[in-house]
Design an enzyme around this catalytic site. Structure first.
Site, short mmCIF file in Angstrom:
data_model
loop_
_atom_site.label_atom_id
_atom_site.label_comp_id
_atom_site.label_asym_id
_atom_site.label_seq_id
_atom_site.Cartn_x
_atom_site.Cartn_y
_atom_site.Cartn_z
N GLU A 86 0.87 -1.16 0.00
CA GLU A 86 0.00 0.00 0.00
C GLU A 86 0.92 1.22 0.00
OE1 GLU A 86 -2.81 0.10 3.25
OE2 GLU A 86 -3.57 2.05 2.59
N LYS B 192 3.89 0.82 9.27
CA LYS B 192 4.10 2.10 8.58
C LYS B 192 3.43 3.23 9.36
CE LYS B 192 3.58 0.21 3.97
NZ LYS B 192 2.16 -0.12 3.91
N ARG C 246 4.96 -13.03 9.55
CA ARG C 246 5.60 -11.76 9.25
C ARG C 246 6.92 -11.66 10.01
NH1 ARG C 246 2.02 -8.02 9.27
NH2 ARG C 246 3.31 -6.22 9.62
#
Ligand code: ATP
Ligand code: MG
Length: 553
Positions: free
Chosen positions: A33, A267, A257
């Site tokens: 994104e 982020k 992850r």
């Protein structure tokens, strides 16, 4: 990649799928994104997705998952592309979920026509109240049984701007009793009157992640859609939508992850650090971003090696930051030229070396490199800078460096013997006086003298001044995310130390931006992007040894 390691579970699946003829061509994607800069966690996903198609053929798409107009920016798109290329990967197609907005809209209409989606005017609270809990089934919204015609009309009015933000949403009509909460009529479109970084004001409705992601995979014929474990519960919806829309059957696979100790990785949180001025920007050398690591002096090879070493797992864990540091140390040991820099200088005067005489010594650049990295010229004279910590007025036991009466070798130069020293009124040592042994020159030593210590130095007359920035972990605790309170409460107040007056060999005066060196005995350093020939700035990438593990464990 090391050849011997066994296959990870995703490679096993892919080998089966290719061997059985299920797919001819492997197609993966990396779908960031564009709402921030990429971090080391993304590097893991990049290495995995691109690494698989490097290994098995096929290709990888870069798809910007830009369905949220409010947080996305072209600056982020550009930086993400730059970082992927810098890591050493090339995508086949540069794609944007926003390119599929027309198709996705049509898909939503298809669902409505199949009586598998409806427009709901309930408020967020009302929707939540009817949703049930993981242990109690939900119940139907009063809008659930609208006619197909009414839904088609309402959805087209949502699209043409007939409603305010939040007035209604489009939901998939699945199963309010499902044990999977995500299957209880999930929202697939919402109204947002906001300008999008690519489609401008064309749209005021935007698809939700779950409605965009799998459909985009399918549009691109992605065979293996690899994501992180948070999406396990989404897989059922992913499959349901593809099945009902009768489109290419992409399949989703999940891996753990990357979590790294002493930092945060979302982020959103990294953006907070930037906005609050805790760091100097997304590329601050203390940030776990790819741009931060690059500025810190990390190489693409070291990051790829790190990703390879941590491997692909199905269970979450925390990887030690020291493993990342180990990887860069290993790579720089083989590739970085050795040079001399004095970070905490004290003057050393050689009393029997003629004043005004200059001598050029030759230093080997890298004994660890295959070609030894060539050689360089190092000027020598009667006045040098040495490291303050290399002298002890009252030496400890097993002290092999300078002390009154003691001898050391000056790297690439001569053996010197400390004859005297000077102090100021506060008792600080200001000058060390030595004699040198003319027959002891490195490489042609006939003095017969054996000394145990070797120290680095720079000729004061020839030295260049440099600013050195030394970094430490950004947080004082292993997982700031898991602690009580705000993650920012755990910032390390001493994560950056600036040394304004260091001295370096003149050889470094014209060092290229981004070039990396080992400052002998001090660690690995790189030229900062703000460095200029008149104002040299170096960042410490990593020390020579893992000092942290010793003092903090
Ligand atoms: P963040 O919270 O940092 O923004 P995200 O998952 O929302 O993370 P995306 O830009 O959506 O960020 O991620 C792009 C891809 O990178 C996704 O496929 C995601 O699974 C993967 N990814 C993100 N963070 C990690 C991580 N820590 N480890 C491995 N893969 C990750
Ligand atoms: Mg995301």
């Amino acid at each position: 990649m090391s050849e011997e390691r066994s296959l990870n579970f995703i490679e096993e699946i892919i080998e089966n799928d290719l061997n059985s003829g299920k797919y001819e061509t492997l197609i993966t994607r990396f779908p960031p994104e564009p709402n921030g800069y990429l971090h080391i966690g993304h590097a893991k996903a990049i290495c995995l997705n691109f690494g698989l198609t490097q290994k098995y053929g096929g290709y990888t798409n870069l798809r910007f998952d830009d369905t949220n107009p409010v947080t996305e920016k072209t600056e982020y798109v550009d930086s993400q592309q730059h970082d992927i290329k810098w890591l050493g990967f090339q995508w086949k197609n540069e794609l944007y979920t926003s390119d599929y907005f027309d198709t996705l809209y049509e898909y939503a209409v298809t669902l409505i026509k199949k009586d598998l989606a409806y427009v709901d005017h309930s408020t967020a609270d009302e929707i939540a109240a009817l949703k049930g809990t993981p242990t109690e089934p939900g119940s139907s919204s009063p809008y659930r049984n609208r006619s197909i015609e009414e839904n088609l009309d309402l959805f087209s009015r949502m699209k043409s701007g007939g409603f305010e933000d939040g007035a209604c949403i489009l939901r998939a009509k699945i199963d309010m009793q499902s044990t999977n909460m995500l299957m209880r009529d999930p929202i697939i479109y919402r109204i947002k009157h906001a300008e999008h970084h690519r489609t401008g004001n064309k749209w005021c409705i935007y698809p939700m992640y779950d409605f965009a992601h799998g459909q985009s995979d399918s549009i691109e014929n992605i065979t293996h859609s690899i994501c992180t474990l948070e999406y396990v519960a989404h897989r059922e919806l992913y499959d349901w939508l593809i099945e009902k829309l009768e489109i290419f059957p992409s399949k989703q696979y999940e891996f753990a992850r990357l979590n790294l100790s002493y930092t945060v990785m979302s982020k959103r949180k990294l953006l907070q650090l930037v906005n609050d001025g805790v760091v100097t920007g997304w590329d601050d050398p203390r940030m776990p971003t790819i741009s931060g690591l690059r500025r810190r002096g990390y190489t693409p090879e070291s990051i790829r090696e790190f990703c390879e070493r941590i491997g692909i797992a199905k269970r979450e864990n925390i990887i030690e930051l020291s493993l990342l540091e180990f990887c860069i140390r290993e790579h720089l040991n083989k590739t970085a030229n050795r040079v001399m820099a004095v970070l905490d200088p004290i003057k050393l005067i050689i009393t029997n070396y003629p004043e005004g005489k200059d001598e050029t010594l030759i230093g080997e650049n890298n004994p660890e490199a295959e070609d030894k990295g060539g050689t360089r010229e190092i000027p020598f004279s009667n006045e040098l800078w040495i490291e303050r910590e290399d002298f002890m007025e009252e030496p400890a036991k097993k002290w092999f460096r300078l002390a009154p009466g003691a001898m050391v070798r000056l790297k690439h130069a001569y053996i010197v013997k400390c004859e005297d020293f000077k102090k100021d009124e506060q008792g600080n040592i200001t000058e060390i006086h030595c004699s040198y042994i003319p027959e002891s020159k490195s490489g042609e030593d006939t003095s017969g003298i054996n000394v145990k210590g070797t120290i680095h130095w720079v000729s004061s007359k020839h030295a260049k001044n440099a600013e050195i920035r030394i970094y430490d972990r950004l947080f004082t605790v292993e997982s700031p995310d898991a602690e009580e309170g705000d993650f920012k409460d755990y910032l390390n107040p001493n994560s950056m130390e600036i040394i304004k007056q260091a001295y370096i060999e003149p050889y470094l005066e014209n060092a290229d931006k981004d070039s990396r060196y080992q400052f002998i005995r001090k660690g690995y350093y790189c030229v900062d992007k703000d460095s200029t020939p008149g104002n040299l700035i170096f960042n410490r990438t990593v020390g020579l040894k893992d000092a942290w593990a010793k003092t903090n464990k």
